[in-house]
Write an enzyme that holds these catalytic residues in place. Structure first.
Site, PDB file in Angstrom:
ATOM      1  N   ARG A 192     -11.643   8.224  -2.239  1.00 45.17           N
ATOM      2  CA  ARG A 192     -11.923   9.630  -1.951  1.00 45.17           C
ATOM      3  C   ARG A 192     -13.412   9.858  -1.666  1.00 45.17           C
ATOM      4  O   ARG A 192     -13.780  10.453  -0.657  1.00 45.17           O
ATOM      5  CB  ARG A 192     -11.478  10.475  -3.160  1.00 45.17           C
ATOM      6  CG  ARG A 192     -11.314  11.938  -2.868  1.00 45.17           C
ATOM      7  CD  ARG A 192     -10.837  12.681  -4.109  1.00 45.17           C
ATOM      8  NE  ARG A 192      -9.596  12.118  -4.645  1.00 45.17           N
ATOM      9  CZ  ARG A 192      -9.108  12.383  -5.859  1.00 45.17           C
ATOM     10  NH1 ARG A 192      -9.760  13.210  -6.658  1.00 45.17           N
ATOM     11  NH2 ARG A 192      -7.984  11.833  -6.274  1.00 45.17           N
ATOM     12  N   GLU A 223       0.237  -3.312   4.653  1.00 45.40           N
ATOM     13  CA  GLU A 223      -0.918  -2.412   4.751  1.00 45.40           C
ATOM     14  C   GLU A 223      -0.997  -1.696   6.091  1.00 45.40           C
ATOM     15  O   GLU A 223      -0.722  -2.300   7.124  1.00 45.40           O
ATOM     16  CB  GLU A 223      -2.205  -3.234   4.614  1.00 45.40           C
ATOM     17  CG  GLU A 223      -2.942  -3.077   3.318  1.00 45.40           C
ATOM     18  CD  GLU A 223      -3.498  -1.699   3.031  1.00 45.40           C
ATOM     19  OE1 GLU A 223      -3.565  -0.844   3.934  1.00 45.40           O
ATOM     20  OE2 GLU A 223      -3.869  -1.472   1.880  1.00 45.40           O
ATOM     21  N   ASP A 224      -1.437  -0.437   6.076  1.00 45.99           N
ATOM     22  CA  ASP A 224      -1.629   0.285   7.346  1.00 45.99           C
ATOM     23  C   ASP A 224      -3.103   0.508   7.656  1.00 45.99           C
ATOM     24  O   ASP A 224      -3.422   1.129   8.672  1.00 45.99           O
ATOM     25  CB  ASP A 224      -0.919   1.651   7.315  1.00 45.99           C
ATOM     26  CG  ASP A 224      -1.636   2.643   6.420  1.00 45.99           C
ATOM     27  OD1 ASP A 224      -2.095   2.242   5.329  1.00 45.99           O
ATOM     28  OD2 ASP A 224      -1.754   3.821   6.803  1.00 45.99           O
ATOM     29  N   LYS A 261     -11.024  -1.091  -1.510  1.00 44.07           N
ATOM     30  CA  LYS A 261     -10.746  -1.999  -0.406  1.00 44.07           C
ATOM     31  C   LYS A 261     -11.907  -1.860   0.589  1.00 44.07           C
ATOM     32  O   LYS A 261     -12.366  -0.738   0.779  1.00 44.07           O
ATOM     33  CB  LYS A 261      -9.417  -1.608   0.293  1.00 44.07           C
ATOM     34  CG  LYS A 261      -8.194  -1.666  -0.630  1.00 44.07           C
ATOM     35  CD  LYS A 261      -6.978  -1.028   0.049  1.00 44.07           C
ATOM     36  CE  LYS A 261      -5.797  -0.935  -0.924  1.00 44.07           C
ATOM     37  NZ  LYS A 261      -4.617  -0.258  -0.363  1.00 44.07           N
ATOM     38  N   ASP A 276       0.886  -1.151   0.000  1.00 47.32           N
ATOM     39  CA  ASP A 276       0.000   0.000   0.000  1.00 47.32           C
ATOM     40  C   ASP A 276       0.937   1.218   0.000  1.00 47.32           C
ATOM     41  O   ASP A 276       2.093   1.106   0.404  1.00 47.32           O
ATOM     42  CB  ASP A 276      -0.870  -0.031   1.262  1.00 47.32           C
ATOM     43  CG  ASP A 276      -1.656   1.240   1.440  1.00 47.32           C
ATOM     44  OD1 ASP A 276      -2.353   1.627   0.490  1.00 47.32           O
ATOM     45  OD2 ASP A 276      -1.559   1.860   2.523  1.00 47.32           O
ATOM     46  N   LEU A 277       0.460   2.349  -0.455  1.00 43.03           N
ATOM     47  CA  LEU A 277       1.342   3.517  -0.549  1.00 43.03           C
ATOM     48  C   LEU A 277       1.242   4.439   0.675  1.00 43.03           C
ATOM     49  O   LEU A 277       2.199   4.582   1.452  1.00 43.03           O
ATOM     50  CB  LEU A 277       1.003   4.302  -1.824  1.00 43.03           C
ATOM     51  CG  LEU A 277       1.792   5.584  -2.058  1.00 43.03           C
ATOM     52  CD1 LEU A 277       3.260   5.305  -2.315  1.00 43.03           C
ATOM     53  CD2 LEU A 277       1.196   6.372  -3.232  1.00 43.03           C
ATOM     54  N   ASP A 278       0.047   5.009   0.848  1.00 42.12           N
ATOM     55  CA  ASP A 278      -0.154   6.008   1.909  1.00 42.12           C
ATOM     56  C   ASP A 278      -0.027   5.369   3.286  1.00 42.12           C
ATOM     57  O   ASP A 278      -0.789   4.463   3.624  1.00 42.12           O
ATOM     58  CB  ASP A 278      -1.556   6.624   1.788  1.00 42.12           C
ATOM     59  CG  ASP A 278      -1.739   7.410   0.501  1.00 42.12           C
ATOM     60  OD1 ASP A 278      -1.010   8.380   0.308  1.00 42.12           O
ATOM     61  OD2 ASP A 278      -2.606   7.035  -0.312  1.00 42.12           O
ATOM     62  N   SER A 338      -2.640   0.545  -4.273  1.00 44.70           N
ATOM     63  CA  SER A 338      -3.191   1.688  -3.527  1.00 44.70           C
ATOM     64  C   SER A 338      -4.458   2.218  -4.180  1.00 44.70           C
ATOM     65  O   SER A 338      -4.569   2.227  -5.403  1.00 44.70           O
ATOM     66  CB  SER A 338      -2.156   2.819  -3.486  1.00 44.70           C
ATOM     67  OG  SER A 338      -2.767   4.029  -3.071  1.00 44.70           O
ATOM     68  N   ALA A 339      -5.375   2.686  -3.354  1.00 46.61           N
ATOM     69  CA  ALA A 339      -6.610   3.273  -3.872  1.00 46.61           C
ATOM     70  C   ALA A 339      -6.370   4.669  -4.445  1.00 46.61           C
ATOM     71  O   ALA A 339      -7.208   5.214  -5.146  1.00 46.61           O
ATOM     72  CB  ALA A 339      -7.632   3.378  -2.747  1.00 46.61           C
ATOM     73  N   SER A 340      -5.206   5.243  -4.148  1.00 46.55           N
ATOM     74  CA  SER A 340      -5.012   6.650  -4.478  1.00 46.55           C
ATOM     75  C   SER A 340      -4.802   6.910  -5.964  1.00 46.55           C
ATOM     76  O   SER A 340      -3.975   6.307  -6.623  1.00 46.55           O
ATOM     77  CB  SER A 340      -3.811   7.214  -3.715  1.00 46.55           C
ATOM     78  OG  SER A 340      -3.575   8.546  -4.146  1.00 46.55           O
ATOM     79  N   ARG A 341      -5.550   7.877  -6.448  1.00 48.16           N
ATOM     80  CA  ARG A 341      -5.368   8.313  -7.845  1.00 48.16           C
ATOM     81  C   ARG A 341      -4.164   9.229  -7.966  1.00 48.16           C
ATOM     82  O   ARG A 341      -3.745   9.578  -9.054  1.00 48.16           O
ATOM     83  CB  ARG A 341      -6.605   9.067  -8.314  1.00 48.16           C
ATOM     84  CG  ARG A 341      -7.815   8.193  -8.291  1.00 48.16           C
ATOM     85  CD  ARG A 341      -8.872   8.744  -9.179  1.00 48.16           C
ATOM     86  NE  ARG A 341      -9.970   7.807  -9.195  1.00 48.16           N
ATOM     87  CZ  ARG A 341     -11.185   8.103  -9.567  1.00 48.16           C
ATOM     88  NH1 ARG A 341     -11.455   9.321  -9.974  1.00 48.16           N
ATOM     89  NH2 ARG A 341     -12.123   7.201  -9.561  1.00 48.16           N
ATOM     90  N   ASN A 342      -3.654   9.652  -6.828  1.00 43.57           N
ATOM     91  CA  ASN A 342      -2.460  10.511  -6.842  1.00 43.57           C
ATOM     92  C   ASN A 342      -1.163   9.708  -6.766  1.00 43.57           C
ATOM     93  O   ASN A 342      -0.083  10.298  -6.640  1.00 43.57           O
ATOM     94  CB  ASN A 342      -2.532  11.503  -5.682  1.00 43.57           C
ATOM     95  CG  ASN A 342      -3.641  12.527  -5.865  1.00 43.57           C
ATOM     96  OD1 ASN A 342      -3.644  13.279  -6.836  1.00 43.57           O
ATOM     97  ND2 ASN A 342      -4.604  12.544  -4.956  1.00 43.57           N
ATOM     98  N   THR A 396       1.999  10.036   3.806  1.00 41.71           N
ATOM     99  CA  THR A 396       0.972  10.938   3.268  1.00 41.71           C
ATOM    100  C   THR A 396      -0.324  10.877   4.057  1.00 41.71           C
ATOM    101  O   THR A 396      -1.204  11.708   3.856  1.00 41.71           O
ATOM    102  CB  THR A 396       0.648  10.567   1.806  1.00 41.71           C
ATOM    103  OG1 THR A 396       0.590   9.154   1.743  1.00 41.71           O
ATOM    104  CG2 THR A 396       1.679  11.107   0.848  1.00 41.71           C
ATOM    105  N   LYS A 412      -8.712   5.537   6.249  1.00 45.97           N
ATOM    106  CA  LYS A 412      -7.473   5.007   5.661  1.00 45.97           C
ATOM    107  C   LYS A 412      -7.797   3.871   4.691  1.00 45.97           C
ATOM    108  O   LYS A 412      -8.550   2.958   5.023  1.00 45.97           O
ATOM    109  CB  LYS A 412      -6.534   4.515   6.762  1.00 45.97           C
ATOM    110  CG  LYS A 412      -5.913   5.655   7.541  1.00 45.97           C
ATOM    111  CD  LYS A 412      -4.865   5.159   8.511  1.00 45.97           C
ATOM    112  CE  LYS A 412      -4.225   6.330   9.252  1.00 45.97           C
ATOM    113  NZ  LYS A 412      -3.370   5.868  10.342  1.00 45.97           N
TER     114      LYS A 412
HETATM  115  C1  G6P Z   1      -5.469   5.768   0.018  1.00 43.24           C
HETATM  116  C2  G6P Z   1      -5.578   6.504   1.330  1.00 43.24           C
HETATM  117  C3  G6P Z   1      -6.956   7.067   1.518  1.00 43.24           C
HETATM  118  C4  G6P Z   1      -7.392   7.866   0.304  1.00 43.24           C
HETATM  119  C5  G6P Z   1      -7.344   7.004  -0.944  1.00 43.24           C
HETATM  120  C6  G6P Z   1      -7.710   7.767  -2.202  1.00 43.24           C
HETATM  121  O1  G6P Z   1      -6.080   4.530   0.134  1.00 43.24           O
HETATM  122  O2  G6P Z   1      -5.267   5.664   2.407  1.00 43.24           O
HETATM  123  O3  G6P Z   1      -6.947   7.857   2.672  1.00 43.24           O
HETATM  124  O4  G6P Z   1      -8.671   8.400   0.469  1.00 43.24           O
HETATM  125  O5  G6P Z   1      -6.027   6.481  -1.085  1.00 43.24           O
HETATM  126  O6  G6P Z   1      -6.698   8.711  -2.452  1.00 43.24           O
HETATM  127  P1  G6P Z   1      -6.775   9.860  -3.518  1.00 43.24           P
HETATM  128  O7  G6P Z   1      -5.369  10.398  -3.555  1.00 43.24           O
HETATM  129  O8  G6P Z   1      -7.155   9.242  -4.829  1.00 43.24           O
HETATM  130  O9  G6P Z   1      -7.783  10.841  -3.043  1.00 43.24           O
HETATM  131 MG    MG Z   2      -2.572   3.255   3.565  1.00 43.45          MG
END
Ligand code: G6P
Ligand code: MG
Length: 221
Positions: A49, A169-170, A145, A9-11, A114-118, A17, A45
């Site tokens: 988003r 994973e955190d 997730k 996982d990233l964040d 990771s779920a993050s689009r960033n 982050t 977590k």
């Molecule tokens: C990760 C983080 C979440 C966050 C998600 C979406 O899983 O743990 O806290 O909401 O990514 O991130 P994003 O950068 O796409 O908003």
């Molecule tokens: Mg995380």
């Protein structure tokens, strides 16, 4: 299992982050007059988003139209991007780089899940894109997730059977996703919060390949 793939996982695992996500959500919650605590933040977590916004609105018992929700999710992301666009390689969490280098030297494939689009922006900012064989992120999957989709996708991208993958994973939702994917899961953080994981460490600086092999073997026996 053979340890052939490691999915991170990233964040909150590779980079710190999680604090920026919290600060941006906190700012939004304040603006909406919603009392939002660090404890509430645990529920966010690993969650996408929009689902995170839904949780905050539920806490504040606030109903918004879908246009308003989109607007607020965008606003939160602008604040968040403002933080991460200034990240530097110092913000890689202790031990991540060393572990990734050791795994790759041993021929183990590495991926982000990771779920993050960033994700692309963060990996680029902290300069560790080249330590991963594949990146499965919120731009490539649609189910959040605890659905296992993102980890299954990561395993697919590195060409490793899920049963031979370890996930780091955190987040509670992330640990459930890893278990749902049939993967061995190491929680990174507090053992109380992450009790569902097969094993918990405080940070990646506590593990190396030899330790991973021991943890996995002890668990089986
Ligand atoms: C990760 C983080 C979440 C966050 C998600 C979406 O899983 O743990 O806290 O909401 O990514 O991130 P994003 O950068 O796409 O908003
Ligand atoms: Mg995380």
């Amino acid at each position: 299992m053979r340890i052939l793939g490691c999915i991170f996982d990233l964040d909150g695992v590779i980079v710190d982050t999680a604090k920026y996500h919290y600060l941006a959500w906190k700012r939004l919650a304040d603006q909406l007059g919603i009392h939002f605590t660090t404890e509430d933040n645990e529920r966010l977590k690993g969650v996408s988003r929009m689902d995170s916004l839904e949780i905050i609105l539920e806490i504040g018992q606030l109903n918004l139209s879908s246009d308003q929700k989109n607007e607020y999710a965008t606003l939160k992301n602008e604040w968040y991007v403002n933080f991460i666009s200034r990240m530097t390689p110092d913000e890689i969490l202790k031990g991540s780089r060393e572990l990734l280098q050791e795994l790759r030297a041993a021929g183990i494939r590495t991926a982000i899940g990771s779920a993050s689009r960033n994700t692309p922006m963060i990996l680029e900012r902290v300069g560790i894109l080249d330590l991963f064989d594949a990146v499965a992120d919120g731009n490539k999957v649609s189910k959040a997730k605890p659905d296992p989709e993102v980890f299954i996708k990561a395993a697919e991208l590195i060409g490793i059977d899920p049963v031979d993958c370890i996930v780091f994973e955190d987040a509670i939702a992330g640990i459930q996703a890893a278990l749902n994917a049939g993967m061995f899961c190491i929680g990174v953080g507090s053992a109380n919060v992450l009790a569902e994981a097969h094993f918990v460490v405080k940070g990646l600086n506590e593990v190396n390949l030899e330790k991973l092999r021991t943890i996995e073997k002890d668990f089986r026996s």
